[in-house]
Design a protein around this motif. Structure first.
Motif, PDB file in Angstrom:
ATOM      1  N   ALA A   1       0.864  -1.105  -0.161  1.00 54.47           N
ATOM      2  CA  ALA A   1      -0.129   0.191  -0.557  1.00 54.47           C
ATOM      3  C   ALA A   1       1.011   1.104  -0.128  1.00 54.47           C
ATOM      4  N   LEU A   2       1.582   1.529   1.047  1.00 57.24           N
ATOM      5  CA  LEU A   2       2.620   2.396   0.408  1.00 57.24           C
ATOM      6  C   LEU A   2       3.324   2.879  -0.409  1.00 57.24           C
ATOM      7  N   ARG A   3       4.080   1.606  -1.149  1.00 55.59           N
ATOM      8  CA  ARG A   3       4.863   1.636  -2.434  1.00 55.59           C
ATOM      9  C   ARG A   3       3.576   2.311  -3.658  1.00 55.59           C
ATOM     10  N   TYR A   4       1.979   1.245  -3.187  1.00 60.17           N
ATOM     11  CA  TYR A   4       1.384   1.781  -4.464  1.00 60.17           C
ATOM     12  C   TYR A   4       0.381   3.691  -4.381  1.00 60.17           C
ATOM     13  N   ARG A   5       0.981   4.409  -2.700  1.00 60.94           N
ATOM     14  CA  ARG A   5       0.536   5.044  -2.371  1.00 60.94           C
ATOM     15  C   ARG A   5       1.595   6.324  -3.111  1.00 60.94           C
ATOM     16  N   HIS A   6       2.669   5.683  -2.981  1.00 67.83           N
ATOM     17  CA  HIS A   6       3.905   6.561  -3.608  1.00 67.83           C
ATOM     18  C   HIS A   6       3.753   6.491  -4.900  1.00 67.83           C
ATOM     19  N   HIS A   7       3.694   5.815  -5.134  1.00 63.92           N
ATOM     20  CA  HIS A   7       3.770   5.632  -7.163  1.00 63.92           C
ATOM     21  C   HIS A   7       1.880   7.335  -7.684  1.00 63.92           C
ATOM     22  N   LEU A   8       1.590   6.657  -6.874  1.00 63.37           N
ATOM     23  CA  LEU A   8       0.362   7.776  -7.105  1.00 63.37           C
ATOM     24  C   LEU A   8       0.862   9.200  -6.923  1.00 63.37           C
ATOM     25  N   SER A   9       1.244   9.481  -5.682  1.00 64.26           N
ATOM     26  CA  SER A   9       1.881  10.654  -5.865  1.00 64.26           C
ATOM     27  C   SER A   9       2.897  11.440  -6.543  1.00 64.26           C
ATOM     28  N   VAL A  10       3.485  10.133  -7.134  1.00 60.75           N
ATOM     29  CA  VAL A  10       4.867  10.656  -8.136  1.00 60.75           C
ATOM     30  C   VAL A  10       4.107  10.836  -9.647  1.00 60.75           C
ATOM     31  N   ASN A  11       3.309  10.256  -9.532  1.00 63.29           N
ATOM     32  CA  ASN A  11       2.358   9.783 -10.700  1.00 63.29           C
ATOM     33  C   ASN A  11       1.394  11.419 -11.053  1.00 63.29           C
ATOM     34  N   THR A  12       0.764  12.031  -9.856  1.00 64.85           N
ATOM     35  CA  THR A  12       0.052  13.005 -10.317  1.00 64.85           C
ATOM     36  C   THR A  12       0.578  14.281  -9.720  1.00 64.85           C
ATOM     37  N   GLN A  13       1.987  13.389  -9.067  1.00 66.96           N
ATOM     38  CA  GLN A  13       2.045  15.327  -8.601  1.00 66.96           C
ATOM     39  C   GLN A  13       3.378  15.342  -9.463  1.00 66.96           C
ATOM     40  N   MET A  14       3.945  15.430 -10.478  1.00 62.30           N
ATOM     41  CA  MET A  14       5.162  15.548 -11.281  1.00 62.30           C
ATOM     42  C   MET A  14       4.482  15.416 -12.557  1.00 62.30           C
ATOM     43  N   ASP A  15       3.394  16.583 -13.003  1.00 59.56           N
ATOM     44  CA  ASP A  15       3.332  16.519 -14.114  1.00 59.56           C
ATOM     45  C   ASP A  15       4.116  17.757 -15.272  1.00 59.56           C
ATOM     46  N   THR A  16       4.617  16.882 -16.069  1.00 62.83           N
ATOM     47  CA  THR A  16       5.466  17.225 -16.635  1.00 62.83           C
ATOM     48  C   THR A  16       5.156  19.054 -17.882  1.00 62.83           C
ATOM     49  N   HIS A  17       3.712  18.593 -17.697  1.00 63.12           N
ATOM     50  CA  HIS A  17       3.719  20.970 -18.230  1.00 63.12           C
ATOM     51  C   HIS A  17       3.669  21.606 -17.672  1.00 63.12           C
ATOM     52  N   LEU A  18       3.838  21.409 -16.502  1.00 66.08           N
ATOM     53  CA  LEU A  18       4.198  22.680 -15.601  1.00 66.08           C
ATOM     54  C   LEU A  18       5.155  23.328 -15.089  1.00 66.08           C
ATOM     55  N   PRO A  19       4.770  25.021 -15.650  1.00 67.30           N
ATOM     56  CA  PRO A  19       6.716  25.340 -15.406  1.00 67.30           C
ATOM     57  C   PRO A  19       7.421  25.058 -14.735  1.00 67.30           C
ATOM     58  N   GLU A  20       9.087  24.317 -15.047  1.00 69.86           N
ATOM     59  CA  GLU A  20       9.713  24.185 -14.812  1.00 69.86           C
ATOM     60  C   GLU A  20      10.483  24.567 -13.207  1.00 69.86           C
ATOM     61  N   ARG A  21       9.829  25.502 -12.976  1.00 68.47           N
ATOM     62  CA  ARG A  21      10.090  26.168 -11.158  1.00 68.47           C
ATOM     63  C   ARG A  21       9.325  25.623 -10.351  1.00 68.47           C
ATOM     64  N   VAL A  22       7.425  25.203 -11.278  1.00 68.02           N
ATOM     65  CA  VAL A  22       6.904  25.133 -10.385  1.00 68.02           C
ATOM     66  C   VAL A  22       6.937  23.006  -9.110  1.00 68.02           C
ATOM     67  N   LEU A  23       7.242  22.636 -10.932  1.00 71.32           N
ATOM     68  CA  LEU A  23       7.894  21.381 -10.965  1.00 71.32           C
ATOM     69  C   LEU A  23       9.077  21.322  -9.422  1.00 71.32           C
ATOM     70  N   GLU A  24      10.075  21.857 -10.187  1.00 72.32           N
ATOM     71  CA  GLU A  24      11.178  21.817  -8.895  1.00 72.32           C
ATOM     72  C   GLU A  24      10.484  22.015  -7.435  1.00 72.32           C
ATOM     73  N   GLU A  25       9.292  22.846  -7.448  1.00 79.13           N
ATOM     74  CA  GLU A  25       8.948  22.566  -5.804  1.00 79.13           C
ATOM     75  C   GLU A  25       8.342  21.788  -5.959  1.00 79.13           C
ATOM     76  N   GLN A  26       7.623  21.406  -6.678  1.00 81.40           N
ATOM     77  CA  GLN A  26       6.524  20.304  -6.239  1.00 81.40           C
ATOM     78  C   GLN A  26       7.468  19.074  -5.814  1.00 81.40           C
ATOM     79  N   ARG A  27       8.184  18.684  -6.783  1.00 81.01           N
ATOM     80  CA  ARG A  27       9.935  17.656  -6.530  1.00 81.01           C
ATOM     81  C   ARG A  27      10.147  17.907  -5.583  1.00 81.01           C
ATOM     82  N   ALA A  28      10.832  18.637  -4.996  1.00 82.15           N
ATOM     83  CA  ALA A  28      11.435  19.115  -3.831  1.00 82.15           C
ATOM     84  C   ALA A  28      10.080  18.691  -2.015  1.00 82.15           C
ATOM     85  N   GLU A  29       8.496  19.131  -2.211  1.00 82.24           N
ATOM     86  CA  GLU A  29       7.829  19.049  -1.475  1.00 82.24           C
ATOM     87  C   GLU A  29       7.157  17.652  -1.632  1.00 82.24           C
ATOM     88  N   LEU A  30       7.115  16.927  -2.587  1.00 83.29           N
ATOM     89  CA  LEU A  30       7.445  15.501  -2.455  1.00 83.29           C
ATOM     90  C   LEU A  30       8.239  15.199  -2.171  1.00 83.29           C
TER      91      LEU A  30
END
Length: 113
Positions: free
Chosen positions: A47-76
């Motif tokens: 369940a923890l693996r699945y939750r992490h997989h979902l978090s990465v896939n949903t929060q790392m939207d490659t269409h976001l501006p690079e600055r926002v994407l880096e902020e999301q990555r750091a928070e994740l």
């Protein structure tokens, strides 16, 4: 699974993620309540693996501006570092157990006439 059971499951995962994020030496928590929700430690790890997989896939939207994407990555990373350390430790332990099992199965050879 009922809505109540699903909610309880996701709430437990969120709580575990928060616990592990701040832990110096994160370890997989386990108690009677988690056993009722996840069945066994392997179920919780899955369940923890699945939750992490979902978090990465949903929060790392490659269409976001690079600055926002880096902020999301750091928070994740900040939020999930404890979970990732626990998952890696469990994977390493499984690897060691698998190597030992393989060695045990090799055993002694016998000549057959």
């Amino acid at each position: 699974m009922t809505w109540t059971e699903t909610h309880r499951r996701w709430q437990a995962l969120r709580s575990i993620e928060e616990q592990l994020a701040d832990a110096t030496n994160p370890e997989l928590p386990w108690n009677d309540e988690l056993a009722l929700i996840f069945g066994d430690r392997a179920g919780l790890l899955a369940a923890l693996r699945y939750r992490h997989h979902l978090s990465v896939n949903t929060q790392m939207d490659t269409h976001l501006p690079e600055r926002v994407l880096e902020e999301q990555r750091a928070e994740l990373i900040r939020r999930t570092r404890g979970v990732l350390r626990v998952l890696q430790a469990e994977a390493d332990a499984d690897h060691v157990r698998g190597s030992q099992d393989h060695q045990d199965k090799r055993g002694t050879t016998r000549a057959v006439a």
